[in-house]
Design an enzyme around this catalytic site. Structure first.
Site, PDB file in Angstrom:
ATOM      1  N   GLU A 158       0.979  -1.223   0.075  1.00 50.33           N
ATOM      2  CA  GLU A 158       0.089  -0.250  -0.245  1.00 50.33           C
ATOM      3  C   GLU A 158       0.764   1.098   0.279  1.00 50.33           C
ATOM      4  OE1 GLU A 158      -3.143  -0.090   3.107  1.00 50.33           O
ATOM      5  OE2 GLU A 158      -4.312  -1.031   1.567  1.00 50.33           O
ATOM      6  N   GLU A 314      -7.233  -7.633   0.149  1.00 51.07           N
ATOM      7  CA  GLU A 314      -7.681  -7.437   1.121  1.00 51.07           C
ATOM      8  C   GLU A 314      -8.555  -6.321   1.492  1.00 51.07           C
ATOM      9  OE1 GLU A 314      -5.352  -4.433   4.211  1.00 51.07           O
ATOM     10  OE2 GLU A 314      -3.434  -5.484   2.694  1.00 51.07           O
ATOM     11  N   TRP A 322      -9.241   0.833  12.587  1.00 49.88           N
ATOM     12  CA  TRP A 322      -8.860   2.169  12.317  1.00 49.88           C
ATOM     13  C   TRP A 322      -9.812   2.828  12.117  1.00 49.88           C
ATOM     14  CZ3 TRP A 322     -10.714   2.442   7.521  1.00 49.88           C
ATOM     15  CH2 TRP A 322     -10.545   1.537   6.418  1.00 49.88           C
ATOM     16  N   GLU A 362      -3.327  -3.625  15.612  1.00 49.19           N
ATOM     17  CA  GLU A 362      -4.415  -3.830  14.952  1.00 49.19           C
ATOM     18  C   GLU A 362      -5.004  -5.080  15.578  1.00 49.19           C
ATOM     19  OE1 GLU A 362      -2.074  -3.984  11.103  1.00 49.19           O
ATOM     20  OE2 GLU A 362      -3.900  -3.012   9.954  1.00 49.19           O
ATOM     21  N   LYS A 363      -4.953  -5.746  16.497  1.00 45.06           N
ATOM     22  CA  LYS A 363      -5.234  -6.680  17.399  1.00 45.06           C
ATOM     23  C   LYS A 363      -6.793  -6.776  17.785  1.00 45.06           C
ATOM     24  CE  LYS A 363      -4.547  -4.345  22.322  1.00 45.06           C
ATOM     25  NZ  LYS A 363      -3.764  -3.292  21.501  1.00 45.06           N
ATOM     26  N   PHE A 364      -7.634  -5.632  17.199  1.00 46.87           N
ATOM     27  CA  PHE A 364      -8.798  -5.557  17.237  1.00 46.87           C
ATOM     28  C   PHE A 364      -9.597  -5.098  16.150  1.00 46.87           C
ATOM     29  CE2 PHE A 364      -8.270  -3.663  21.329  1.00 46.87           C
ATOM     30  CZ  PHE A 364      -8.728  -4.205  22.511  1.00 46.87           C
ATOM     31  N   HIS A 365      -8.633  -5.743  15.258  1.00 45.62           N
ATOM     32  CA  HIS A 365      -8.675  -6.179  13.416  1.00 45.62           C
ATOM     33  C   HIS A 365      -9.006  -7.625  13.239  1.00 45.62           C
ATOM     34  CE1 HIS A 365      -8.764  -5.244   9.130  1.00 45.62           C
ATOM     35  NE2 HIS A 365      -8.591  -4.438   9.040  1.00 45.62           N
TER      36      HIS A 365
HETATM   37  C1  GAL Z   1      -4.416  -2.618   5.108  1.00 49.17           C
HETATM   38  C2  GAL Z   1      -2.631  -2.977   5.182  1.00 49.17           C
HETATM   39  C3  GAL Z   1      -2.705  -4.029   5.903  1.00 49.17           C
HETATM   40  C4  GAL Z   1      -3.168  -4.021   7.413  1.00 49.17           C
HETATM   41  C5  GAL Z   1      -5.365  -3.861   6.993  1.00 49.17           C
HETATM   42  C6  GAL Z   1      -5.825  -3.744   8.348  1.00 49.17           C
HETATM   43  O1  GAL Z   1      -4.401  -0.862   4.285  1.00 49.17           O
HETATM   44  O2  GAL Z   1      -2.354  -3.339   4.063  1.00 49.17           O
HETATM   45  O3  GAL Z   1      -1.628  -4.128   6.314  1.00 49.17           O
HETATM   46  O4  GAL Z   1      -3.424  -2.937   8.123  1.00 49.17           O
HETATM   47  O5  GAL Z   1      -4.696  -2.482   6.252  1.00 49.17           O
HETATM   48  O6  GAL Z   1      -7.030  -2.670   7.273  1.00 49.17           O
END
Ligand code: GAL
Length: 675
Positions: A158, A314, A322, A362-365
């Protein structure tokens, strides 16, 4: 076979459509890896992306590489027949590199040097960063370029996500070199930038700096050139890795994952460098129209390489981590979102990430395998969908049908994003494009983004919601399109400036004046909270934000302003242009109003717009040779009755025809019966 086609054939090693996600094994003890691979297999995973952020683990000290752990990961994956989208690992420099060369850290427009502690902490112009990134890339290519599991190179990650513009001294030097290449001499630059205004004249290249925070509005051309430069600087970095990989591993395709319709980078240029387009898409589950913008984003992904299938690399299985408020995807919505991308030409449905993190930002992702492991809803939905996806394998390589184009031009976008020197800061390029796209979407059309210079053949209707900047090449392409029978519709504040952001002589719409048959006298932006009306035949249309005082010269007036100081004056015009038509919309029409304008134009072009607009039910068709598959997707929250083609629904195996009822979040993928 040309080299790209031959490289792309490597992706045929993926059995069916690609399914899987980002995998971060280095965040877990080694004894978890075998379980990961086994569960991946159980969930239908056939492709994973790694090691995206593992530079410090791969190169713990300058020039000393440790691949032993990654060797073992690849072996474990390969033992389960899982392929790898191998990251070059260059997305985040390690602490040792930053401390040895702190000048790598990027600097903001306010002069703040950003610290290490997150990710992507590098200046895109830094030669030191580039040298180290290339050394890692080279080592990765040597080590894994011929590994059976590896089917795709994933360069960096990204680009521009966190840092897309750097204002440090190194960037300033790079910017000057870029300007020297563009303008050759200072006299040309001074002229292009209009430096006679506000005493901006330069007598030495060294006097030129990036558009850092200044005392007042910054020279718009300086700023515009910095946007172009910054996109090019990142592209240069990307290209350097790609060239190295092409040399070392000419058999492997290369990509970098995009971020949908992303302002900071001109993706037309990026796509030209890579073999296949890949995208990361995060429609907000809390936004009821997010799927229409997703359709636009996915359209761009297929358009970037002329309709070639792309890969959704993704998406979130459920919530992201986020946003301010991270709303999960209700049951069935991950499946629907995945099918949506596939409908629009993706040959993959991948996720961030495989296993939910226990630590870090990102533990809550959400992840395919949630914190509860196989008991998690996300795992169960992902596993079920992995099995279902196998039924769609035959779609791989097919393309999407579209007869309607929307012009996407980064120069116009950047030009229109100079909030302190325009008639109104409210005319937002992305908002305009999304609104125009949504009008077409709700009329039932699958829309392809197209370059401002075309090619436009194959499109019955092309709309350009905004072309603030325009040059002769674009004008000629648009005029040629109309001349050949195309229906062209141009939106407000178009044809205003040239590529140097100088107002065209005689005013707007500049070189489009004879094609559109209108001339603009004055801009009439609306104050916040105000609405205006336009009269189109017996219908009244609403608009906000923007209006124009225009004169119809050789065009017919089809709608007039209905109130306010412009009452009675032309608002929308059209004229025959060769075998086609050229229509100009001068007001900031809302989506419903645009439907009233664009619907008849589409019908006139031989297309069949919906009589009743639909935000929720979408049909998209993919084709290959004589085969056609239509996706029918219900994005809404109530059942929808809709006509489907005669054929077989691949998801259920049922024969279908005529009107069917599609449940909320439901979908059909109908293989048409061959007639
Ligand atoms: C993207 C990124 C990933 C992860 C993801 C979380 O922007 O490429 O590494 O952070 O978001 O949504």
């Amino acid at each position: 076979m040309n080299p790209t086609t031959s490289r792309l054939s490597r992706l045929e090693a993926i059995d069916g459509l690609a399914y899987g996600g980002d995998y971060n094994p280095d965040q877990w003890p080694e004894d978890v890896w075998a379980e990961d691979a086994r569960l991946m297999r159980e969930a239908g995973v056939n492709l994973v992306s790694l090691p995206v952020f593992s530079w410090p683990r791969l190169e713990p000290e300058p020039g000393r590489f440790d691949f032993s752990w990654l060797d073992r990961v690849l072996d474990v994956l390969w033992s389960q027949d899982i392929r790898v989208d191998l990251a070059t690992g260059t997305a985040t420099p390690p602490a040792w590199l930053i401390r040895a060369h702190p000048e790598i850290l990027p600097v903001t427009a306010d002069g703040v040097r950003l610290e290490f502690g997150s990710r992507q902490a590098y200046c895109p112009s830094s030669p030191v960063f580039r040298e180290h990134a290339l050394r890692l890339t080279e080592a990765m290519a040597r080590r894994y370029g011929h590994h059976d599991a590896v089917v795709l190179w994933h360069v960096s990650n990204e680009y521009g996500d966190h840092v897309s513009r750097c204002y440090c001294a190194v960037s300033a030097g790079h910017f000057r070199r870029w300007l020297q290449h563009r303008y050759e001499n200072l006299a040309t630059l001074n002229d292009a930038w209009g430096t006679t205004c506000w005493g901006q004249h330069y007598t030495d290249w060294e006097q030129i700096e990036p558009p850092r925070r200044a005392t007042g509005p910054i020279n718009p051309t300086q700023r515009l050139d910095f946007e172009r430069f910054s996109s090019d600087a990142m592209l240069e970095l990307f290209r350097a890795e790609v060239e190295l990989l092409r040399e070392r591993t000419p058999q492997l395709p290369v990509t970098t994952n995009f971020m949908s319709l992303f302002r900071e980078l001109n993706y037309w240029d990026f796509a030209a460098v890579e073999d296949i387009v890949t995208d990361d898409a995060y429609p907000d589950p809390a936004d009821p129209v997010a799927h229409t913008d997703a359709a636009l984003n996915y359209g761009l992904m297929r358009a970037l390489k002329n309709g070639q299938p792309w890969l959704l690399l993704e998406q979130a299985p459920s919530a992201v981590s986020w946003r301010d408020v991270n709303v999960p995807k209700p049951p069935g919505r991950m499946r629907l979102g995945s099918l949506h991308a596939i409908a629009h030409g993706s040959d993959a449905a991948m996720f961030f990430q495989w296993r939910a993190a226990r630590f870090g930002p990102e533990k809550f992702h959400s992840a395919m395998l949630g914190h509860r492991g196989v008991a998690s809803r996300s795992y169960q939905e992902c596993r079920d969908f992995g099995a279902e996806l196998r039924r769609l394998a035959e779609l791989k390589g097919s393309r999407v049908e579209s007869r309607v184009g929307v012009v996407v031009d980064w120069d116009a976008w950047w030009g229109l994003d100079a909030p302190d020197s325009l008639p109104s800061a409210r005319l937002d390029w992305l908002h305009l494009v999304r609104t125009w796209h949504r009008a077409l979407y709700t009329l039932g059309f699958t829309v392809d983004p197209v370059r401002a210079t075309g090619p436009f053949d194959g499109y019955d209707v092309v709309v350009a919601p905004n072309l603030y900047l325009i040059d002769d090449a674009v004008t000629a392409a648009l005029a040629g399109y109309a001349d050949q029978g195309g229906r062209l519709v141009v939106g407000p504040f178009s044809g205003v400036s040239d590529r140097e952001d100088k107002i065209h002589p005689g005013g707007a719409p500049g070189p489009l004046r004879s094609l559109l048959g209108v001339s603009v006298d004055e801009w009439w932006p609306l104050p916040d909270g105000h609405e205006g009306r336009v009269k189109l035949g017996a219908t009244t249309l609403g608009f906000t934000t923007w209006a124009e005082w225009i004169d119809a010269e050789s065009a017919d007036v089809i709608a007039t302003y209905d109130d306010g100081p412009l009452a009675g004056r032309p608002a929308i015009t059209t004229r025959r242009a060769g075998a086609g038509t050229a229509t100009y919309v001068s007001a900031g029409l809302d989506e419903a109003a645009l439907r009233q304008v664009l619907g008849p134009i589409c019908r006139d072009a031989g297309l069949t717009p919906h009589d009743t607009p639909s935000l929720d039910v979408e049909q998209v068709t993919r084709y290959r040779d004589g085969d056609r598959w239509t996706f029918i997707l219900n994005h809404g929250t109530v059942p929808a009755r809709t006509d489907v083609p005669n054929g077989t629904d691949l998801l259920t195996g049922d024969t279908v025809s005529g009107p069917v009822t599609v449940a909320p979040a439901g979908a059909l993928v109908v293989r048409h019966t061959r007639s």
